[in-house]
Scaffold this motif. Structure first.
Motif, mmCIF file in Angstrom:
data_model
loop_
_atom_site.group_PDB
_atom_site.id
_atom_site.type_symbol
_atom_site.label_atom_id
_atom_site.label_comp_id
_atom_site.label_asym_id
_atom_site.label_seq_id
_atom_site.Cartn_x
_atom_site.Cartn_y
_atom_site.Cartn_z
ATOM 1 N N GLY B 227 63.046 -7.670 69.295
ATOM 2 C CA GLY B 227 62.449 -7.605 70.619
ATOM 3 C C GLY B 227 61.929 -8.962 71.053
ATOM 4 O O GLY B 227 62.083 -9.964 70.355
ATOM 5 N N ALA B 228 61.317 -8.981 72.218
ATOM 6 C CA ALA B 228 60.807 -10.233 72.772
ATOM 7 C C ALA B 228 59.731 -10.847 71.881
ATOM 8 O O ALA B 228 59.518 -12.052 71.869
ATOM 9 N N ASP B 229 59.066 -10.001 71.097
ATOM 10 C CA ASP B 229 58.005 -10.515 70.228
ATOM 11 C C ASP B 229 58.544 -10.987 68.885
ATOM 12 O O ASP B 229 57.784 -11.334 67.983
ATOM 13 N N GLY B 230 59.884 -10.982 68.757
ATOM 14 C CA GLY B 230 60.451 -11.438 67.498
ATOM 15 C C GLY B 230 60.436 -10.391 66.411
ATOM 16 O O GLY B 230 60.929 -10.620 65.298
ATOM 17 N N GLN B 231 59.853 -9.222 66.702
ATOM 18 C CA GLN B 231 59.801 -8.169 65.690
ATOM 19 C C GLN B 231 61.039 -7.300 65.754
ATOM 20 O O GLN B 231 61.684 -7.197 66.788
ATOM 21 N N GLY B 232 61.336 -6.650 64.646
ATOM 22 C CA GLY B 232 62.457 -5.713 64.609
ATOM 23 C C GLY B 232 62.158 -4.510 65.492
ATOM 24 O O GLY B 232 61.014 -4.288 65.891
ATOM 25 N N ARG B 233 63.181 -3.762 65.808
ATOM 26 C CA ARG B 233 63.001 -2.619 66.691
ATOM 27 C C ARG B 233 63.687 -1.393 66.107
ATOM 28 O O ARG B 233 64.638 -1.509 65.355
ATOM 29 N N VAL B 234 63.187 -0.218 66.490
ATOM 30 C CA VAL B 234 63.885 1.013 66.134
ATOM 31 C C VAL B 234 64.968 1.242 67.182
ATOM 32 O O VAL B 234 64.701 1.253 68.372
ATOM 33 N N TRP B 235 66.194 1.368 66.699
ATOM 34 C CA TRP B 235 67.302 1.617 67.624
ATOM 35 C C TRP B 235 67.908 2.975 67.328
ATOM 36 O O TRP B 235 67.818 3.473 66.199
ATOM 37 N N PRO B 236 68.581 3.607 68.310
ATOM 38 C CA PRO B 236 69.171 4.915 68.018
ATOM 39 C C PRO B 236 70.322 4.819 67.025
ATOM 40 O O PRO B 236 70.953 3.773 66.886
ATOM 41 N N ALA B 273 64.023 5.574 77.803
ATOM 42 C CA ALA B 273 63.884 6.970 78.205
ATOM 43 C C ALA B 273 63.075 7.791 77.211
ATOM 44 O O ALA B 273 62.639 8.897 77.522
ATOM 45 N N HIS B 274 62.887 7.273 76.005
ATOM 46 C CA HIS B 274 62.145 8.025 74.982
ATOM 47 C C HIS B 274 61.057 7.163 74.364
ATOM 48 O O HIS B 274 61.116 6.824 73.185
ATOM 49 N N PRO B 275 60.050 6.823 75.154
ATOM 50 C CA PRO B 275 58.981 6.007 74.591
ATOM 51 C C PRO B 275 58.186 6.823 73.581
ATOM 52 O O PRO B 275 58.092 8.045 73.691
ATOM 53 N N SER B 280 53.193 5.220 66.906
ATOM 54 C CA SER B 280 54.207 5.634 65.920
ATOM 55 C C SER B 280 55.596 5.277 66.447
ATOM 56 O O SER B 280 55.799 5.186 67.652
ATOM 57 N N PRO B 281 56.549 5.086 65.528
ATOM 58 C CA PRO B 281 57.888 4.716 65.991
ATOM 59 C C PRO B 281 58.524 5.880 66.754
ATOM 60 O O PRO B 281 58.283 7.042 66.445
ATOM 61 N N PRO B 282 59.302 5.569 67.765
ATOM 62 C CA PRO B 282 59.875 6.643 68.592
ATOM 63 C C PRO B 282 60.991 7.393 67.865
ATOM 64 O O PRO B 282 61.639 6.833 66.983
ATOM 65 N N THR B 283 61.152 8.682 68.216
ATOM 66 C CA THR B 283 62.326 9.402 67.706
ATOM 67 C C THR B 283 63.379 9.329 68.811
ATOM 68 O O THR B 283 63.167 9.841 69.907
ATOM 69 N N LEU B 284 64.468 8.686 68.479
ATOM 70 C CA LEU B 284 65.479 8.444 69.506
ATOM 71 C C LEU B 284 66.704 9.317 69.287
ATOM 72 O O LEU B 284 67.220 9.392 68.174
ATOM 73 N N PRO B 285 67.193 9.964 70.363
ATOM 74 C CA PRO B 285 68.434 10.728 70.213
ATOM 75 C C PRO B 285 69.608 9.780 69.966
ATOM 76 O O PRO B 285 69.606 8.653 70.473
ATOM 77 N N PRO B 286 70.613 10.215 69.209
ATOM 78 C CA PRO B 286 71.697 9.306 68.840
ATOM 79 C C PRO B 286 72.634 9.025 70.011
ATOM 80 O O PRO B 286 72.645 9.746 71.005
ATOM 81 N N ASP B 297 97.410 5.158 75.219
ATOM 82 C CA ASP B 297 96.155 4.399 75.323
ATOM 83 C C ASP B 297 95.228 4.687 74.151
ATOM 84 O O ASP B 297 95.368 5.681 73.454
ATOM 85 N N VAL B 298 94.254 3.804 74.019
ATOM 86 C CA VAL B 298 93.133 4.078 73.121
ATOM 87 C C VAL B 298 91.926 4.335 74.013
ATOM 88 O O VAL B 298 91.636 3.550 74.916
ATOM 89 N N HIS B 299 91.251 5.458 73.799
ATOM 90 C CA HIS B 299 90.061 5.774 74.578
ATOM 91 C C HIS B 299 88.831 5.653 73.702
ATOM 92 O O HIS B 299 88.835 6.103 72.562
ATOM 93 N N ILE B 300 87.768 5.093 74.289
ATOM 94 C CA ILE B 300 86.487 5.079 73.588
ATOM 95 C C ILE B 300 85.447 5.624 74.560
ATOM 96 O O ILE B 300 85.237 5.056 75.630
ATOM 97 N N ARG B 301 84.834 6.727 74.194
ATOM 98 C CA ARG B 301 83.810 7.335 75.049
ATOM 99 C C ARG B 301 82.458 7.134 74.394
ATOM 100 O O ARG B 301 82.270 7.479 73.235
ATOM 101 N N ILE B 302 81.531 6.567 75.154
ATOM 102 C CA ILE B 302 80.185 6.325 74.631
ATOM 103 C C ILE B 302 79.213 7.170 75.442
ATOM 104 O O ILE B 302 79.032 6.938 76.637
ATOM 105 N N SER B 303 78.616 8.167 74.791
ATOM 106 C CA SER B 303 77.682 9.072 75.473
ATOM 107 C C SER B 303 76.274 8.822 74.966
ATOM 108 O O SER B 303 76.011 8.959 73.781
ATOM 109 N N ASP B 304 75.380 8.483 75.897
ATOM 110 C CA ASP B 304 74.001 8.281 75.466
ATOM 111 C C ASP B 304 73.068 9.242 76.173
ATOM 112 O O ASP B 304 73.475 9.956 77.091
ATOM 113 N N GLN B 305 71.800 9.258 75.711
ATOM 114 C CA GLN B 305 70.790 10.060 76.390
ATOM 115 C C GLN B 305 69.737 9.125 76.961
ATOM 116 O O GLN B 305 68.545 9.292 76.731
#
Lengths: 424, 431
Positions: B227-236, B273-275, B280-286, B297-305
């Motif tokens: 993150g901007a503070d140089g610290q690691g972050r929890v990612w989905p 969307a999920h602060p 405590s660290p956030p629980t993030l949907p995958p 073709d090759v299709h790649i679908r990326i679905s987020d929440q």
């Protein structure tokens, strides 16, 4: 509230005549009919007192009586503008007759001044609505026979406007019928045809239950259902519209999933095949103004070759295409039973015309949907109709396919209490 | 003693030869040369043609390739310069657009007057020349996007987006031509770039690109971001399903960049969307990624929440690709403009690659000899320039694939990336 068309102008129409071309030509429509239908706007549908009062019911009767005749006249005018040879087609001609009958009947109505008079009016109104139950199959058959006399674009334009107009007309009629009924037994949360706390999750389960049985009985296997996202969301909508859209889309997804799984079952070893067809997943989402849902299946998707035609009306299909295109290929015109003149077909009649799974899938939804919307399902018109319903109040329907894997359909519906000032 | 007044003499500025400035009056008359090249048709290539030509490389074919690139580049440059010349005067006089116009003109003049290549030594010099031009143009993307956004009140949004799109597609095509040739030269000379899989590529094209591995690689890189503070972050978490071992022939960067950008957005918006309540660290949907190996073709679908599109400023996902502030108000947000200006003035510019967005430590490259490189990389990874989505779409469409976004408002976004896998589609450049 008087309509823009005076009764005398409407009465200038000839009395009932056989609908041969000669007679129609002899009685041109009066110029007053060139006026557009009196616009009725969404807010007036929702401005209903809770519980409904007798005065409001009489007011609604007057609204209905003034709104419906111009709409009928507009439909007649549209039919009259079709090419001569199309107008002569027996099915189109039959439709023309039904609309003329409706207009005649409405023009003969006297203003409704009491609840007693309203009861009679409601009975006649229901008869009118019922007489139009098979409009769409009749139109479909007629245009199919007239394929070579009109371009697909022209037919699409006609059908789009005819169906959209029909949605509005039914809405107005059904609204009055529902309001009159609710004088006797008030349903909380229901304002005429609009249900204020419609639960998509409940409706999904209801439609999926029916589609699941249908799928299992015709194909032997059916996928499961998963509902996620904001599944407790509710919104204000017209239940029959939602029911139609969902049934149509779930029908497509279930059938595609089952057929794709079965096709794979014969091709890949059992160890690789999943034990049962993968579920259809419906994800719900709610914002202030809209209810959105995504129906995601693993039914193999739609080939790029067919993707361009899935929203077109079925009349352009040749008979053999069904096999090539897989589950989503344009279905042949079904609903044969509905085309016979007379009262709506009994439950046994569809079975007679249906032999292939395609036909059964096409026909069968008509029996369930009939109550709300007449026989509109089952003609290969599913997707274009679903889209017309979804967009009617400013919503949206979008389909994305991953060929070889599955399809995602996105539906966005406006919550009607945030009513945009939509013209019906 | 009275000071004498020197007589002032006036004379017309003399036209300077070859690299004359575009502001000289003679620029108008020199356009004849440009029109000569602009009247020629570009020859769009397919991936298969690029691969086929690159296999069985020998000196003779290499010289042929060099001269092909030498004559094709000025034609493609000329077409885009003509595009700019038809835009309103006030737009091309705008500082940033003018800078790009100058760069293009200079590149055009130098490539068209480059002597024919006959020997390996000639080719080596030519490759050096190509690399110089590529480096000079490093800042074109942020400069052009800044310039066009600032000029958007003078241009109809459709026209603005069309011209900018053509410029960026052409830019990719010229870079593909140049980089492919440079890579082919290097491999013939036995100078493979470190870390490349020798068997599975021809020039810059990977003949057996593993899409799943590419996705996993991007996920790895993104999960390490701080993150901007140089610290690691929890990612989905990212779950990949579908045809996980899909392999096809493609240019790796063209697959990697869109995936990286789309996942970057998904990660960012899922977090927003999920602060987490409290500390405590956030629980993030995958994030769900589906890989599909279609027949063509090759299709790649990326679905987020990540909540989908909820901004009132954006009417539809396609507005996100627009550089016109009339369709996308954020284009003129002051922090956006400041970031673009900074990016445009950096020596390394912004080349729309994944590599430039990583901190140097991740490269394993120990050179940190240049000042500001570390800060540059950090900055590049954090500032929202707003070019990720438009560039991803352009990369996808370059060989006639596509990128389509659909929002489930209030819930999340689905991104559909489609890339043609048979290598038969021609480059989508304007001829």
């Amino acid at each position: 509230m008087r309509s823009l068309l005076s009764r005398s102008a409407l009465l200038a129409l000839p009395a009932r005549t056989p609908y041969a071309p000669a007679a129609a030509a002899a009685a041109p429509t009066p110029t007053r009919m060139a006026l557009p239908p009196a616009p009725l706007r969404l807010p007036s549908l929702l401005d209903v007192p809770h519980p409904v009062t007798p005065q409001y019911v009489l007011h609604s009767a007057a609204l209905t009586l003034s709104a419906l005749p111009p709409r009928m006249a507009a439909r007649i005018r549209a039919l009259e503008s079709l090419p001569y040879i199309v107008g002569v087609n027996p099915f189109i001609s039959r439709l023309y007759g039904i609309y003329k009958d409706s207009l005649d009947a409405l023009v003969r109505e006297q203003p409704v001044r009491s609840l007693d008079e309203n009861e009679g009016f409601v009975r006649r109104l229901q008869g009118l609505v019922e007489s139009h139950a098979n409009d769409i199959p009749i139109m479909a058959k007629g245009f199919q026979e007239c394929k070579r006399y009109m371009t697909p674009t022209a037919v699409s334009a006609f059908l789009d406007s005819a169906i959209r107009s029909r949605i509005g007309t039914r809405l107005i009629g059904e609204q009055h019928i529902a309001l009159s009924r609710s004088l006797a037994h008030h349903t909380p949360g229901q304002a005429g045809v609009v249900q204020r706390n419609c639960s998509p999750k409940e409706m999904i389960r209801h439609c999926a239950g029916f589609v699941h049985e249908l799928c299992e009985s015709t194909l032997g296997v059916a996928p499961g259902l998963v509902v996620d996202g904001m599944d407790d969301a509710t919104f204000a909508y017209i239940p029959t519209h939602l029911e139609y859209i969902l049934t149509e889309l779930l029908k497509n997804s279930y059938r595609a999933t089952a057929e794709h799984w079965l096709a794979n079952a014969s091709r890949v070893p059992a160890s690789v095949l999943p034990p049962s067809p993968p579920p259809v997943t419906v994800t719900l989402s709610r914002t202030r103004d809209f209810l959105s849902l995504r129906i995601r299946d693993r039914g193999g998707g739609i080939s790029p070759a067919h993707l361009g035609s899935i929203f077109s009306y079925a009349f352009t299909t040749a008979a053999g295409d069904e096999a090539d295109g897989g589950p989503y290929a344009l279905q042949h015109v079904g609903g044969q039973a509905a085309l016979d003149a007379g009262p709506p077909a009994s439950a046994s009649a569809p079975a007679a015309s249906a032999s292939t799974p395609a036909a059964v899938f096409s026909d069968i939804s008509s029996t369930v949907i009939r109550s709300g919307l007449g026989t509109i399902a089952g003609l290969g018109y599913g997707l274009p109709l679903a889209r017309l319903y979804a967009t009617y109040f400013g919503g949206n329907l979008e389909l994305v396919s991953l060929y070889g894997h599955g399809t995602d359909v996105f539906v966005k519906l406006r919550s009607l209490e945030r009513g945009a000032d939509v013209e019906l | 003693m009275r000071p004498t007044r020197r007589a002032l003499t006036f004379s017309l500025p003399q036209p300077t030869p070859s690299t004359s400035s575009t502001r000289a009056p003679t620029h108008f008359y020199r356009n004849r040369q440009l029109e000569l090249y602009a009247s020629k048709k570009s020859k769009p290539l397919s991936l298969r043609q690029l691969i086929f030509f690159g296999r069985s490389m020998n000196e003779e074919r290499l010289i042929k390739s060099a001269n092909y690139v030498r004559t094709e580049l000025p034609v493609r440059l000329a077409h885009r310069i003509r595009d700019l010349q038809t835009l309103p005067f006030v737009v091309v006089r705008q500082e940033q657009v003018a800078k790009v116009y100058e760069l293009y003109w200079s590149a055009f003049e130098r490539t068209r007057s480059y002597p024919p290549i006959h020997t390996r030594a000639d080719n080596d010099r030519f490759c050096g020349f190509l690399q110089t031009i590529l480096d000079e143009h490093a800042s074109v993307i942020p400069t052009l996007s800044l310039g066009f956004s600032l000029s958007s009140q003078h241009l109809d949004p459709e026209l603005l987006d069309t011209v900018l799109r053509r410029m960026l597609v052409s830019r990719i095509s010229r870079r593909v031509l140049a980089q492919h040739h440079v890579a082919l030269s290097a491999s013939l000379a036995g100078r493979e770039p470190p870390g490349s899989e020798k068997a599975d590529h021809v020039g810059i094209i990977s003949t057996n690109l593993d899409a799943g591995e590419c996705i996993r690689h991007c996920v790895e890189l993104l999960r390490q971001r701080r993150g901007a503070d140089g610290q690691g972050r929890v990612w989905p978490e990212v779950h990949i399903d579908g045809d996980r071992d899909t392999k096809f022939a493609y240019i790796r960067e063209h697959l990697e960049y869109p995936i990286f950008e789309l996942l970057k957005n998904s990660f960012r918006f899922t977090r927003l969307a999920h602060p987490s309540p409290g500390s405590s660290p956030p629980t993030l949907p995958p994030v769900q990624v589906t890989l599909v190996n279609s027949p063509t073709d090759v299709h790649i679908r990326i679905s987020d929440q990540g909540g989908g599109l909820t901004s009132a400023d954006i009417n539809s996902p396609s507005d996100l690709y627009s550089f016109s502030h009339l369709r996308n108000k954020a284009r003129l947000a002051s922090d956006r403009l400041a970031a673009l200006k900074q990016a445009a003035s950096r020596r390394h510019g912004v080349m729309a690659t994944v590599k430039e967005q990583l901190a140097p430590a991740a490269d394993g490259d120990g050179s940190g000899g240049e000042t500001g490189v570390e800060e540059d990389a950090e900055l590049a990874s954090r500032t929202h320039l707003g070019i990720g989505l438009p560039m991803s779409k352009i990369y996808a469409e370059y060989f006639r694939g596509g990128l389509h976004l659909v929002s489930l408002d209030g819930y999340g976004l689905d991104a559909y990336l489609r890339l043609p896998k048979l290598g038969t589609m021609l480059e989508d450049i304007e001829v």
